[in-house]
Design a protein around this motif. Structure first.
Motif, mmCIF file in Angstrom:
data_model
loop_
_atom_site.group_PDB
_atom_site.id
_atom_site.type_symbol
_atom_site.label_atom_id
_atom_site.label_comp_id
_atom_site.label_asym_id
_atom_site.label_seq_id
_atom_site.Cartn_x
_atom_site.Cartn_y
_atom_site.Cartn_z
ATOM 1 N N HIS A 165 0.842 -1.196 0.000
ATOM 2 C CA HIS A 165 0.000 0.000 0.000
ATOM 3 C C HIS A 165 0.875 1.243 0.000
ATOM 4 C CE1 HIS A 165 -3.570 2.389 0.618
ATOM 5 N NE2 HIS A 165 -2.997 2.979 1.644
ATOM 6 N N PRO A 166 1.025 1.955 -1.094
ATOM 7 C CA PRO A 166 0.433 1.664 -2.407
ATOM 8 C C PRO A 166 1.256 0.594 -3.117
ATOM 9 C CG PRO A 166 1.790 3.626 -2.541
ATOM 10 C CD PRO A 166 1.859 3.170 -1.107
ATOM 11 N N VAL A 167 0.690 0.012 -4.153
ATOM 12 C CA VAL A 167 1.391 -1.089 -4.807
ATOM 13 C C VAL A 167 1.328 -0.975 -6.335
ATOM 14 C CG1 VAL A 167 -0.464 -2.801 -4.989
ATOM 15 C CG2 VAL A 167 1.816 -3.538 -4.282
ATOM 16 N N ARG A 168 0.699 0.120 -6.763
ATOM 17 C CA ARG A 168 0.446 0.335 -8.192
ATOM 18 C C ARG A 168 1.733 0.302 -9.025
ATOM 19 N NH1 ARG A 168 -1.047 5.392 -10.647
ATOM 20 N NH2 ARG A 168 -0.696 6.294 -8.613
ATOM 21 N N HIS A 169 2.840 0.823 -8.448
ATOM 22 C CA HIS A 169 4.069 0.919 -9.238
ATOM 23 C C HIS A 169 5.001 -0.268 -9.033
ATOM 24 C CE1 HIS A 169 3.003 4.754 -10.778
ATOM 25 N NE2 HIS A 169 2.912 5.303 -9.580
ATOM 26 N N SER A 170 4.517 -1.309 -8.345
ATOM 27 C CA SER A 170 5.399 -2.457 -8.095
ATOM 28 C C SER A 170 5.808 -3.120 -9.411
ATOM 29 C CB SER A 170 4.662 -3.480 -7.222
ATOM 30 O OG SER A 170 5.424 -4.668 -7.156
ATOM 31 N N ASP A 228 -3.687 -3.940 -3.582
ATOM 32 C CA ASP A 228 -3.519 -2.759 -2.744
ATOM 33 C C ASP A 228 -4.338 -2.946 -1.466
ATOM 34 O OD1 ASP A 228 -3.444 -0.185 -1.601
ATOM 35 O OD2 ASP A 228 -3.061 0.690 -3.564
ATOM 36 N N PRO A 284 -4.956 -1.522 2.313
ATOM 37 C CA PRO A 284 -4.699 -0.537 3.361
ATOM 38 C C PRO A 284 -4.434 -1.262 4.688
ATOM 39 C CG PRO A 284 -6.843 -0.176 2.303
ATOM 40 C CD PRO A 284 -6.322 -1.476 1.787
#
Ligand code: NAP
Length: 294
Positions: A20-25, A48, A50
């Motif tokens: 969290h956040p994990v969008r750019h993993s 993602d 929280p």
């Protein structure tokens, strides 16, 4: 979400990363490319989660029959409370980055330190006998320090903004399976300068210098370092931090955090599939994902 092969994706074939956040993993790109390359029926997603929903997410691993997951910031420590078992090394590090679902029983491991050591080995850097200066004392630093001790480092000097946290790690190193000579030095102190002037390896385990703060460095003066020193930055965004650029300009060997990322992921495969992941496929995919995101 990309995947290995689309047919017959059922329980026990789905993995992912909780963060969290994990969008750019870069992990989904890295693992899915490996599944494709190996013709495996599996897929890896980014979840993602929280902090207040971590317990439900972990319960979901059992309920939905996921094969396993990686765990990243900020859940590596908190997740331990929800697992059925935590491997001794992960317990010592105090953080879990890999979970395996064995028939509903969730077991936690930590592959960060292992990935770190392999990334040094692949560049021909021997740890045994080196004086290592560690910048930082958080989760990554703990994994790195304990594995440096296992690999026979001669001495580890921990330099951290918060002295108490460095002393906590120092005490754990003294209790480690393979204790190592270790010390704490305050940022900018005479002790820190002396340690840096005799360092064989400097490892940055702070986020200082990470995008978008690329003008920052955790080490103001690389000229303190001796000519043979190796400078390792666990950061991989950007691939060359200010610390690494200044060290390279001084003629020192530099290593960025991409290899550690790739190898910790490849080592997670040992727990999920009983074999190491295909490192070069994973490296190329992670690199492409990082470049696409920058
Ligand atoms: P963490 O547990 O939050 O620890 C952060 C450490 O950095 C602490 O020692 C903290 O000092 C220090 N720090 C934070 N901000 C600072 C600042 N502005 N100035 C000076 N010191 C500062 O985080 P972590 O999980 O260890 O992650 C640290 C870094 O390792 C991140 O950059 C992450 O990208 C990297 N990492 C890379 C990999 C990889 O595979 N390449 C894997 C894991 C982590 P205090 O104790 O004073 O707060």
């Amino acid at each position: 979400m990309t995947q290995g092969r689309s047919a017959n994706l059922g329980p026990g074939r789905i993995l992912g990363v909780l963060g969290h956040p994990v969008r750019h993993s870069a992990s989904p790109a890295m693992h899915n490319a490996a599944f494709v390359a190996q013709g495996m029926y599996a897929m890896y997603g980014a979840f993602d989660v929280p902090p207040e929903q971590l317990a439900q997410a972990v319960a979901g691993i059992r309920t939905l029959g996921l094969l396993g997951v990686n765990v990243t910031i900020p859940h590596k420590e908190a997740v331990m409370a929800y697992l059925d078992e935590v491997a001794p090394t992960a317990r010592q590090v105090g953080a879990v980055n890999t979970i395996v679902n064995r028939g509903g029983r969730l077991i936690g491991y930590n592959t960060d330190g292992w990935g770190f050591l392999i990334s040094l080995e692949e560049r021909g850097v021997r740890v045994a006998g080196r004086h290592v200066v560690l910048l930082g004392a958080g989760g990554a630093a703990r994994a790195v320090a304990l594995h440096l001790a296992m690999a026979g480092a001669a001495k580890i000097t921990i330099i951290n903004r918060t002295r108490a946290r460095a002393e906590f790690l120092l005490a754990d190193l003294a209790r480690a399976h393979q204790p190592v000579v270790a010390a704490v030095a305050d940022v900018g102190s005479q002790e820190a300068r002396e340690a840096l002037s005799e360092a064989g390896l400097v490892v940055n385990c702070t986020p200082v210098g990470m995008a978008p703060d690329v003008d920052h460095t955790p080490l103001d003066d690389v000229s303190l370092l001796p000519p043979g020193a190796v400078v390792y930055d666990t950061i991989y965004r950007p691939l060359e931090t200010r610390l690494l650029r200044e060290a390279r300009e001084r003629g020192l060997l530099t290593i960025n955090g991409l290899s550690m990322l790739v190898h910790q992921g490849a080592c997670s495969w040992e727990y999920w599939f009983g074999r190491r992941g295909p490192v070069e496929v994973m490296r190329a995919a992670a690199l492409a994902a990082l470049e696409a995101a920058s």
